[in-house]
Design a protein around this motif. Structure first.
Motif, mmCIF file in Angstrom:
data_model
loop_
_atom_site.group_PDB
_atom_site.id
_atom_site.type_symbol
_atom_site.label_atom_id
_atom_site.label_comp_id
_atom_site.label_asym_id
_atom_site.label_seq_id
_atom_site.Cartn_x
_atom_site.Cartn_y
_atom_site.Cartn_z
ATOM 1 N N ARG A 62 28.953 55.108 -20.976
ATOM 2 C CA ARG A 62 27.839 54.162 -20.904
ATOM 3 C C ARG A 62 27.375 53.774 -22.304
ATOM 4 N NH1 ARG A 62 28.140 52.578 -15.643
ATOM 5 N NH2 ARG A 62 28.132 54.391 -14.245
ATOM 6 N N TYR A 63 26.813 52.564 -22.405
ATOM 7 C CA TYR A 63 26.228 52.162 -23.680
ATOM 8 C C TYR A 63 24.988 53.006 -23.967
ATOM 9 C CZ TYR A 63 29.078 47.940 -24.079
ATOM 10 O OH TYR A 63 30.118 47.069 -24.223
ATOM 11 N N PRO A 64 24.723 53.263 -25.239
ATOM 12 C CA PRO A 64 23.503 54.003 -25.578
ATOM 13 C C PRO A 64 22.258 53.138 -25.393
ATOM 14 C CG PRO A 64 24.646 53.314 -27.575
ATOM 15 C CD PRO A 64 25.540 52.959 -26.430
ATOM 16 N N ASP A 65 21.127 53.781 -25.470
ATOM 17 C CA ASP A 65 19.841 53.098 -25.388
ATOM 18 C C ASP A 65 19.662 52.246 -26.637
ATOM 19 O OD1 ASP A 65 17.175 52.313 -25.307
ATOM 20 O OD2 ASP A 65 16.420 54.307 -25.843
ATOM 21 N N MET A 66 19.725 50.932 -26.494
ATOM 22 C CA MET A 66 19.678 50.043 -27.654
ATOM 23 C C MET A 66 18.355 50.157 -28.404
ATOM 24 S SD MET A 66 20.435 45.958 -27.831
ATOM 25 C CE MET A 66 19.990 45.009 -29.273
ATOM 26 N N GLY A 67 17.290 50.456 -27.694
ATOM 27 C CA GLY A 67 15.984 50.562 -28.333
ATOM 28 C C GLY A 67 15.707 51.908 -28.963
ATOM 29 N N VAL A 68 16.596 52.878 -28.747
ATOM 30 C CA VAL A 68 16.421 54.240 -29.275
ATOM 31 C C VAL A 68 14.990 54.714 -28.970
ATOM 32 C CG1 VAL A 68 17.021 55.740 -31.228
ATOM 33 C CG2 VAL A 68 17.899 53.425 -31.169
ATOM 34 N N VAL A 69 14.587 54.503 -27.740
ATOM 35 C CA VAL A 69 13.188 54.689 -27.336
ATOM 36 C C VAL A 69 12.745 56.137 -27.440
ATOM 37 C CG1 VAL A 69 11.577 54.504 -25.403
ATOM 38 C CG2 VAL A 69 13.214 52.657 -25.851
ATOM 39 N N MET A 70 13.558 57.057 -26.921
ATOM 40 C CA MET A 70 13.130 58.461 -26.895
ATOM 41 C C MET A 70 13.004 59.040 -28.304
ATOM 42 S SD MET A 70 15.117 60.080 -23.593
ATOM 43 C CE MET A 70 16.746 59.694 -24.255
ATOM 44 N N LEU A 71 13.950 58.739 -29.169
ATOM 45 C CA LEU A 71 13.866 59.243 -30.540
ATOM 46 C C LEU A 71 12.690 58.605 -31.273
ATOM 47 C CD1 LEU A 71 14.811 60.831 -32.962
ATOM 48 C CD2 LEU A 71 16.503 59.034 -33.431
ATOM 49 N N SER A 72 12.472 57.323 -31.067
ATOM 50 C CA SER A 72 11.346 56.661 -31.721
ATOM 51 C C SER A 72 10.035 57.315 -31.322
ATOM 52 C CB SER A 72 11.324 55.170 -31.364
ATOM 53 O OG SER A 72 12.492 54.525 -31.846
ATOM 54 N N GLN A 73 9.891 57.647 -30.045
ATOM 55 C CA GLN A 73 8.665 58.308 -29.598
ATOM 56 C C GLN A 73 8.571 59.726 -30.156
ATOM 57 O OE1 GLN A 73 6.040 56.863 -27.678
ATOM 58 N NE2 GLN A 73 5.149 58.698 -28.630
ATOM 59 N N ALA A 74 9.703 60.427 -30.203
ATOM 60 C CA ALA A 74 9.708 61.781 -30.756
ATOM 61 C C ALA A 74 9.317 61.766 -32.232
ATOM 62 C CB ALA A 74 11.082 62.430 -30.575
ATOM 63 N N LEU A 75 9.814 60.785 -32.976
ATOM 64 C CA LEU A 75 9.439 60.657 -34.388
ATOM 65 C C LEU A 75 7.968 60.301 -34.531
ATOM 66 C CD1 LEU A 75 12.589 58.780 -35.752
ATOM 67 C CD2 LEU A 75 11.746 61.007 -36.543
ATOM 68 N N SER A 76 7.499 59.427 -33.668
ATOM 69 C CA SER A 76 6.081 59.068 -33.688
ATOM 70 C C SER A 76 5.210 60.304 -33.499
ATOM 71 C CB SER A 76 5.797 58.043 -32.585
ATOM 72 O OG SER A 76 4.415 57.791 -32.468
ATOM 73 N N ASP A 77 5.567 61.134 -32.536
ATOM 74 C CA ASP A 77 4.807 62.361 -32.274
ATOM 75 C C ASP A 77 4.917 63.337 -33.432
ATOM 76 O OD1 ASP A 77 4.211 61.257 -29.812
ATOM 77 O OD2 ASP A 77 5.762 62.377 -28.742
ATOM 78 N N HIS A 78 6.124 63.473 -33.984
ATOM 79 C CA HIS A 78 6.372 64.442 -35.054
ATOM 80 C C HIS A 78 5.670 64.056 -36.345
ATOM 81 C CE1 HIS A 78 8.632 67.538 -37.225
ATOM 82 N NE2 HIS A 78 8.941 66.621 -38.137
#
Length: 365
Positions: free
Chosen positions: A63-79
């Motif tokens: 499958r194609y990856p998440d183009m928006g990299v949403v989960m990592l972006s949120q994890a970085l935001s929290d971190h």
């Protein structure tokens, strides 16, 4: 076919693009364990929790990856404690750097950076059609921020500050960086490249995220390749004003950050305490090696990354060849010096021994 002339018309600007020189693998020597300390790689293998995350993600690589990299972006935001709309990701910090140049520079615009600094800077700039404005480091192999400020013209669109500086090692101070930013026109983007931030111990290291929060024309560039040990998965990010971050996402390669990279990065953030132990061990090794080399008589600049710098000018290539003969691959920059990654203790000991052997046959630097 390879012998036939190629009629394809390529961009003339390519003629001025320097080639990136990667660290070479260690050459095998019979009876000797060879070490590669030329690429600033983290010598530790991935944590088990990170490997588990990658293994799980690998089951869906059809499958194609998440183009928006949403989960990592949120994890970085929290971190990091910054709004998620200020996060933009890419396939390593080099790719994000390319995106930064793409969104700020038209052909002929200028980009200022210290030199010598990260080898990719002039390559990315030249490929964009922009013009490099390298500003020499000072006598201590540090950024000369006053000279960089003086180099700004009405064609300047981007300024790069690499701290700690790769390959020489020193980091800029909070006070001098603040004074520098105050001199930069507000329509010029200042990028603080912190690829090696986690290894710094200097108490005057700037709070780059605070500077980005205070100044809309400041962005912070970071990577998971070094301290986090994910160099092979290619994931980096920028923290910037929402307008800049939105532009960066437009310039990103679609589906560039794979799900394997995203999941590994998220798992690494969760395991930060474990990774920090490894970072501290590498810093302790760095201090040990620097002290040993200075004891021998070497003038090693302040080392704030996971590497150190031999400023030996024309001896750079011969020194690297001598190290290679001992099963140690280092990174020479012809005419300037040699960068050596802090790696396994055995590799570090080999470096100390190679340096001592060199001094025994060469004048003291």
């Amino acid at each position: 076919m390879s012998d036939q002339p190629c009629p394809v018309r390529l961009r003339t600007s390519l003629e001025g693009v320097p080639a990136y020189t990667p660290g070479k693998p260690a050459a095998p020597i019979e009876g000797v364990t060879s070490y590669k300390i030329s690429s600033n790689e983290n010598p530790y293998p991935p944590l088990p929790s990170v490997l588990d995350a990658v293994t799980t993600a690998a089951q869906a690589i059809n499958r194609y990856p998440d183009m928006g990299v949403v989960m990592l972006s949120q994890a970085l935001s929290d971190h990091l404690g910054v709004p998620v709309e200020q996060i933009a990701t890419g396939t390593g910090s080099v790719a994000v750097l390319s995106q930064l140049v793409a969104i700020t520079c038209e052909p002929g615009d200028e980009v200022i950076y210290a030199w010598r600094s990260f080898e990719a800077y002039p390559i990315v700039i030249a490929l964009s059609g922009a013009q490099s404005v390298p500003v020499p480091l000072d006598a201590d192999h540090r950024h000369d921020l006053e000279a960089m400020a003086a180099a700004i013209t009405d064609r300047t669109r981007l300024v790069l500050v690499c701290t700690p500086n790769n390959p020489t090692g020193p980091a800029v101070r909070e006070d001098e960086l603040r004074a520098f930013i105050a001199k930069v026109p507000q329509d010029v983007l200042v990028v603080i490249d912190e690829a090696y931030l986690e290894f710094t111990t200097q108490d005057t290291v700037p709070d780059a995220l605070a500077l980005a929060a205070e100044h809309p024309n400041v962005a912070v560039l970071r990577t998971f390749s070094k301290a986090y040990g994910l160099a092979g998965l290619r994931v980096g990010y920028a923290v910037a004003h929402p307008t800049v971050a939105t532009a960066l996402r437009k310039a990103a390669t679609p589906f560039g950050v794979t799900d394997l990279a995203q999941e590994a990065a998220i798992a690494s953030l969760r395991a930060y305490d474990e990774l920090e132990v490894r970072v501290k061990e590498l810093v302790a090794e760095r201090e040990r090696v620097v002290a040993a080399l200075r004891e021998q008589g070497w003038e090693i600049p302040d080392a704030q990354g996971n590497f150190l710098w031999f400023p030996i000018g024309d001896d750079a290539v011969p020194f690297a060849q001598a190290c290679q003969a001992r099963g140690l691959m280092v990174r020479p920059f012809a005419g300037d010096g040699v960068r050596c990654t802090i790696a396994e203790p055995e590799a570090n000991d080999r470096l100390i021994g190679s340096a001592a052997e060199w001094l025994a046959t060469r004048p003291r630097p």
